[in-house]
Motif scaffolding. Structure first.
Motif, PDB file in Angstrom:
ATOM      1  N   VAL A 194      -6.456  11.656   3.457  1.00  0.00           N
ATOM      2  CA  VAL A 194      -5.006  11.789   3.638  1.00  0.00           C
ATOM      3  C   VAL A 194      -4.605  13.114   4.283  1.00  0.00           C
ATOM      4  N   TRP A 215      -2.323  -0.315   2.707  1.00  0.00           N
ATOM      5  CA  TRP A 215      -0.857  -0.196   2.693  1.00  0.00           C
ATOM      6  C   TRP A 215      -0.339  -0.948   1.465  1.00  0.00           C
ATOM      7  N   LEU A 249       4.942   7.473   7.475  1.00  0.00           N
ATOM      8  CA  LEU A 249       3.760   6.974   6.763  1.00  0.00           C
ATOM      9  C   LEU A 249       3.010   5.954   7.621  1.00  0.00           C
ATOM     10  N   ARG A 250       3.765   5.074   8.286  1.00  0.00           N
ATOM     11  CA  ARG A 250       3.161   4.033   9.130  1.00  0.00           C
ATOM     12  C   ARG A 250       2.376   4.693  10.280  1.00  0.00           C
ATOM     13  N   ASN A 298       0.991   7.709  10.253  1.00  0.00           N
ATOM     14  CA  ASN A 298      -0.235   8.290   9.679  1.00  0.00           C
ATOM     15  C   ASN A 298      -1.247   7.206   9.321  1.00  0.00           C
ATOM     16  N   PHE A 299      -0.737   6.098   8.788  1.00  0.00           N
ATOM     17  CA  PHE A 299      -1.617   4.989   8.393  1.00  0.00           C
ATOM     18  C   PHE A 299      -2.362   4.463   9.622  1.00  0.00           C
ATOM     19  N   HIS A 324      -8.120   2.966   4.176  1.00  0.00           N
ATOM     20  CA  HIS A 324      -6.864   3.094   3.453  1.00  0.00           C
ATOM     21  C   HIS A 324      -6.135   1.753   3.403  1.00  0.00           C
ATOM     22  N   ILE A 347       0.539   4.653   1.071  1.00  0.00           N
ATOM     23  CA  ILE A 347      -0.852   4.485   1.518  1.00  0.00           C
ATOM     24  C   ILE A 347      -1.722   4.782   0.304  1.00  0.00           C
ATOM     25  N   HIS A 348      -2.688   3.919   0.048  1.00  0.00           N
ATOM     26  CA  HIS A 348      -3.677   4.233  -0.999  1.00  0.00           C
ATOM     27  C   HIS A 348      -4.987   4.618  -0.317  1.00  0.00           C
ATOM     28  N   SER A 349      -5.461   5.808  -0.621  1.00  0.00           N
ATOM     29  CA  SER A 349      -6.769   6.246  -0.125  1.00  0.00           C
ATOM     30  C   SER A 349      -7.737   6.204  -1.300  1.00  0.00           C
ATOM     31  N   GLN A 386      -5.002   6.914  10.612  1.00  0.00           N
ATOM     32  CA  GLN A 386      -6.121   6.896   9.658  1.00  0.00           C
ATOM     33  C   GLN A 386      -6.976   5.643   9.848  1.00  0.00           C
ATOM     34  N   LYS A 387      -6.339   4.499  10.080  1.00  0.00           N
ATOM     35  CA  LYS A 387      -7.110   3.268  10.294  1.00  0.00           C
ATOM     36  C   LYS A 387      -7.914   3.375  11.592  1.00  0.00           C
TER      37      LYS A 387
END
Ligand code: FAD
Ligand code: GLY
Length: 411
Positions: free
Chosen positions: A68, A139, A123-124, A126-127, A137, A160-162, A130-131
């Motif tokens: 994260v 959603w 958040l979207r 960053n998600f 991660h 987001i859950h990491s 990250q993906k």
């Protein structure tokens, strides 16, 4: 510009005498390297100007946040961060066996929560980043987040859950490393400031404790965190460009039997880290103010208010502690690991926001370098030579010149 340390030239010989090592700085980095080397049979002396483990290693939140914390422009650090993250479970178990101290590795993972529509858009973004970097991660909808953490604000929209971003109690890590280092035969000199790194004929030959006699060693390791740049004795090319990055922190006290939170939670502006004993660590400001130890009303207010927006139940909790620490930030905020321009001097500093996360890989790779002369591929991009070779094509993308950022002080 990276040089070989001449001592290493004989290190392939299994019968070679183990090098003696002097380490400046008894934070998690100096102690981690010292532990590995002492366990391998080296004579190791670690020097600290104060008590061991009372610098940034004490101030930190203990998050192992390879996933994260990744930001645009810092993708080049991800392989190093993830490598160290993967080492943590084994490292924690080994450290417990060697020290008798459990560092409380908690494995619930991290939630990054959005409290309104603007947060969701960020958040979207960053998600998606990250993906694209291969992070596993997930959603979560607001309802799913609330199922996992029922005390979060009722308006929580998404998260987001990491699953791999865990935490340890960093103060216990420092205590465990100190104990393990001592049990392995390492010699710790507390309250012994190093006035100078000694050099002779173009190589480092040890350290000079303030008011004491020179202490000679085959290899000297500079692991003095945010203070690393200021230790006298080094030529310019060997002085790591590290500056202090101030962080104000707060801790509240929850009922350990009915904690308000179990995951590490990131919310706009602050993170919350629940410990097993009920402490709720809230961090952190990021300030370019040199070694200013002042706790400010604005800093503390931003922490408490940010935490309260996400977790309103904190309102009734007692304040347990407020403190300030100094992250060792390098010119590009990535660590500085490996040989220096000065033969016999090894650098292990500049870990900035991730020094707890990076303790296992730093301890392993730097001790291996000292024992064998080999530079592990995973630390190779993080040599000090990257600053001298700014235009070199081999520079990772993450090493973009941060002087474009007006918030940073020159180092
Ligand atoms: P330090 O722990 O600062 O140790 C350096 C030591 O050198 C000190 O003990 C100092 O006394 C000694 N020293 C200095 N000068 C001399 C001298 N002349 N002679 C002898 N000794 C000297 N990292 C994470 O991975 N996760 C987190 O959640 C996290 N949160 C953080 C939150 C805050 C507020 C801060 C400040 C940092 C955080 N960090 C986190 C970063 C992490 O704490 C650091 O990167 C890490 O502790 C650096 O370790 P170190 O051993 O290099 O430095
Ligand atoms: N890694 C958290 C901090 O530096 O505040």
């Amino acid at each position: 510009m990276t040089t070989t340390i001449s001592y290493f030239e004989s290190s392939d010989n299994a019968n070679a005498v183990k090098p003696s090592v002097a380490i400046v700085g008894a934070g998690v980095i100096g102690l981690g390297i010292g532990w590995r080397l002492a366990a391998a049979g080296c004579r190791v002396d670690v020097f600290d100007k104060g008590e061991a483990g009372t610098g940034a290693s004490h101030a930190a939140a203990g998050m192992l946040a390879a996933g994260v914390e990744v930001e645009p422009g810092e993708e080049g650090q991800l392989p190093l961060n993830r490598h160290s993250q993967e080492l943590w479970p084994g490292f924690a178990a080994e450290l417990r066996a060697a020290s008798g101290i459990d560092v409380e590795l908690r494995t619930e993972g991290t939630l990054v929560v959005a409290l309104n529509a603007d947060d969701v858009a960020r958040l979207r973004f960053n998600f998606d980043l990250q993906k694209s970097l291969g992070l596993d991660h997930a959603w979560l909808s607001g309802a799913e987040v609330k199922r996992r953490e029922p005390y979060l604000h009722t308006g929580t929209v998404a998260a987001i859950h990491s699953p791999g971003d865990h935490q340890v109690d960093n103060r216990k890590v420092a205590a465990a490393l100190k104990a393990a280092f001592g049990r392995a035969g390492g010699i710790l000199h507390e309250n012994t400031p190093i006035a100078e790194i000694l050099t002779e004929g173009g190589r480092a030959t040890g350290v000079l404790p303030e008011g004491g006699e020179p202490h000679r060693a085959d290899v000297t390791v500079l692991a003095a965190g945010a203070w690393s740049r200021a230790i006298p004795g080094l030529p310019d090319g060997a002085r790591p460009p590290v500056r202090p990055v101030k962080g104000q922190m707060a801790a509240l006290r929850m009922d350990p039997h009915e904690p308000l939170l179990r995951h590490v939670v990131w919310t706009p502006g602050v993170y919350l880290v629940p410990r097993l004993d009920g402490r709720l660590v809230i961090g952190a400001t990021v300030e370019e103010r040199g070694f200013d130890t002042t706790l400010t009303a604005g800093g503390v207010m931003s922490l408490i208010e940010g935490a309260w927006r996400a977790l309103p139940g904190i309102e009734e909790l007692p304040i347990d502690e407020l403190w300030v620490g100094f992250r060792p930030g390098s010119r590009d905020d990535a660590p500085i690991l490996g040989p220096s321009a000065l033969d016999g001097l090894v650098l292990a500093t500049g870990h900035h926001r991730n020094g707890i996360l990076l303790t296992p890989i730093t301890a392993n790779a730097v001790s291996d370098l000292i024992l064998t002369g080999r530079i592990a591929d995973v630390i190779r991009p993080f040599g000090i030579d990257r600053f001298a070779a700014k235009a070199a094509p081999s520079r990772p993308d993450s090493m973009a010149d941060p002087r474009a950022d007006p918030r940073r002080e020159q180092t």
